[in-house]
Write a protein that holds these residues in place. Sequence first.
Motif, mmCIF file in Angstrom:
data_model
loop_
_atom_site.group_PDB
_atom_site.id
_atom_site.type_symbol
_atom_site.label_atom_id
_atom_site.label_comp_id
_atom_site.label_asym_id
_atom_site.label_seq_id
_atom_site.Cartn_x
_atom_site.Cartn_y
_atom_site.Cartn_z
ATOM 1 N N GLY B 48 -69.965 15.997 -66.502
ATOM 2 C CA GLY B 48 -68.821 15.682 -65.652
ATOM 3 C C GLY B 48 -68.891 14.390 -64.847
ATOM 4 N N PHE B 49 -69.869 13.536 -65.078
ATOM 5 C CA PHE B 49 -69.916 12.274 -64.330
ATOM 6 C C PHE B 49 -69.148 11.168 -65.064
ATOM 7 C CE2 PHE B 49 -73.857 14.440 -62.975
ATOM 8 C CZ PHE B 49 -73.556 14.554 -61.623
ATOM 9 N N ASP B 50 -68.519 10.277 -64.292
ATOM 10 C CA ASP B 50 -67.832 9.133 -64.903
ATOM 11 C C ASP B 50 -68.832 8.065 -65.329
ATOM 12 O OD1 ASP B 50 -65.250 10.202 -64.399
ATOM 13 O OD2 ASP B 50 -65.457 9.581 -62.297
ATOM 14 N N VAL B 51 -69.879 7.908 -64.519
ATOM 15 C CA VAL B 51 -70.897 6.897 -64.792
ATOM 16 C C VAL B 51 -72.271 7.546 -64.620
ATOM 17 C CG1 VAL B 51 -71.863 4.667 -64.081
ATOM 18 C CG2 VAL B 51 -69.391 5.073 -63.859
ATOM 19 N N VAL B 52 -73.163 7.324 -65.576
ATOM 20 C CA VAL B 52 -74.548 7.785 -65.453
ATOM 21 C C VAL B 52 -75.448 6.574 -65.621
ATOM 22 C CG1 VAL B 52 -76.374 9.191 -66.501
ATOM 23 C CG2 VAL B 52 -74.035 10.105 -66.324
ATOM 24 N N ILE B 53 -76.370 6.367 -64.677
ATOM 25 C CA ILE B 53 -77.257 5.192 -64.745
ATOM 26 C C ILE B 53 -78.710 5.658 -64.737
ATOM 27 C CG2 ILE B 53 -77.898 3.007 -63.641
ATOM 28 C CD1 ILE B 53 -75.122 3.068 -62.253
ATOM 29 N N PHE B 54 -79.420 5.368 -65.802
ATOM 30 C CA PHE B 54 -80.832 5.738 -65.901
ATOM 31 C C PHE B 54 -81.705 4.680 -65.211
ATOM 32 C CE2 PHE B 54 -78.976 8.062 -69.450
ATOM 33 C CZ PHE B 54 -79.599 9.293 -69.345
ATOM 34 N N ALA B 55 -82.515 5.121 -64.261
ATOM 35 C CA ALA B 55 -83.398 4.200 -63.540
ATOM 36 C C ALA B 55 -84.830 4.725 -63.605
ATOM 37 C CB ALA B 55 -82.927 4.047 -62.089
ATOM 38 N N VAL B 56 -85.363 4.735 -64.802
ATOM 39 C CA VAL B 56 -86.745 5.173 -65.052
ATOM 40 C C VAL B 56 -87.370 4.146 -66.003
ATOM 41 C CG1 VAL B 56 -86.376 7.649 -64.605
ATOM 42 C CG2 VAL B 56 -85.869 6.721 -66.884
ATOM 43 N N PRO B 57 -88.668 4.249 -66.311
ATOM 44 C CA PRO B 57 -89.273 3.269 -67.224
ATOM 45 C C PRO B 57 -88.567 3.215 -68.586
ATOM 46 C CG PRO B 57 -90.975 4.467 -66.064
ATOM 47 C CD PRO B 57 -89.678 5.149 -65.725
ATOM 48 N N VAL B 58 -88.735 2.121 -69.297
ATOM 49 C CA VAL B 58 -87.998 1.871 -70.536
ATOM 50 C C VAL B 58 -88.169 3.006 -71.549
ATOM 51 C CG1 VAL B 58 -87.767 0.329 -72.527
ATOM 52 C CG2 VAL B 58 -88.126 -0.635 -70.231
#
Lengths: 269, 269
Positions: B48-58
């Motif tokens: 249900g999110f409009d934007v998801v941003i991954f902020a973990v190691p590559v």
Amino acid sequence: MGGSLAGALRGQCDAVVGVARRAETIDTALERGLIDGGTTELRSVTQGFDVVIFAVPVRAIVRMLHEFGPAFQPGCLVMDLGSTKTHIVAAMETLPRGVQPIGGHPMCGKETAGIESADPSIYSGCAFVLTPLLRTSDEARTLSLELVQSIGGYPLVLAPDRHDRLVATVSHLPYLIACALVATGQDAAASDPAVWEIAASGFSDMTRLSASDVTMMSDILLTNRDEVLRAFNVFEGQFRNLAQLLTSSDETGLQAALSSVRDCRVELS
Amino acid sequence: MGGSLAGALRGQCDAVVGVARRAETIDTALERGLIDGGTTELRSVTQGFDVVIFAVPVRAIVRMLHEFGPAFQPGCLVMDLGSTKTHIVAAMETLPRGVQPIGGHPMCGKETAGIESADPSIYSGCAFVLTPLLRTSDEARTLSLELVQSIGGYPLVLAPDRHDRLVATVSHLPYLIACALVATGQDAAASDPAVWEIAASGFSDMTRLSASDVTMMSDILLTNRDEVLRAFNVFEGQFRNLAQLLTSSDETGLQAALSSVRDCRVELS
């Protein structure tokens, strides 16, 4: 460096006299309150001063020591701020008997040179290397220590060759690395100018030294050539070791090497 | 980086929800006002999110894209903050039809990682690379540009392989150089510990990057290995050129090379 030192010493001794080739330099130093008086008569350095400090490039110091040296009077403390010490101390050995030579090198400075950039506060908290000669009297050694302490520096007494070996690693090698890194950026920019747009603070810090004065730096490198090349060889070996771990995708080995370095750097700061 | 971004975005969208493995991370982010809410249920990112941003190691981003990717709903903008882009964008290609992927990499950061170091202001004035895919819709591209501008960054749209080639030169190579320079200092210190006493601000600036998080950096290096090694080869060639001029005491050639670099660096700053 000379203007900064003059300003730091002013008021701590009877008088600080600036000697420079150009009258504008003396005028600026007087206007900025860095000196009590000044002259463009270089030869006057040999006349009646208790302490004379040469603040010019290394090879210019060597030339001046040979040119003016014979005229110095016994008891005069002859010092310098040159960035490499072996050549200067060798020239100091030729000074007349009774003249008191000691090499000096404050481990601080700026990328910008000239009297306009003079800042008497730069010596505060800074290591100031002193390289006395065998012939240097105890009184002269004590005077040089007092001089360094009076401007807020902490004296570090080293043999000239030891000084030159150490600064090759912590100062001259980093300068050449910064230059080679900018050149690498130029090489990348030739095919993709966007490289400068994404260069961030890390790249900026890593290349700051490359903006140093070129005449000054080439003088330093050429008077410490063998030690600089030796330091480069060690650096290249260390870099190739890391590159080899990366080439073989040896993550455990790579992390061990990087961790050892990180622990050392964190402890230093 | 994730906590900093959450804090920068908070108030600019309906709600910022933090997702983390550890409950303490969520608690700290809530206490510090970086998020509106949070959960340790990783799988909830697909819901249900409009934007998801991954902020973990590559490599963790790549794993998560493969693990959670199939559950993302069409229209969701899936972004990341990973420091290398080729592997991540390849994984983004596998997302279900209609999901809107775009790679992201802000060219800012700190040596210290973790929610305690979060600083929403770091994006201000900073280049923020975006790597859209061919499949990424115009609406999603526009939304990502607005997102970057809303936190004060300036977007830079690049292909992933071009991004990785450029950061190898301006970021990953400088990190390895900083590490090799510390290792060179350690080598010198083994025979003369005074090396650390005379290391001044120049050495400190040149080695600051070596204090970066080792796990994060090895992840970056290993996911950009070929470009990093290629940048090293260019750097080594540039350094050897300078060393050769020094070896042959070619002062004219040395000064010409150093001046070209100095002019470039002065113009950059």
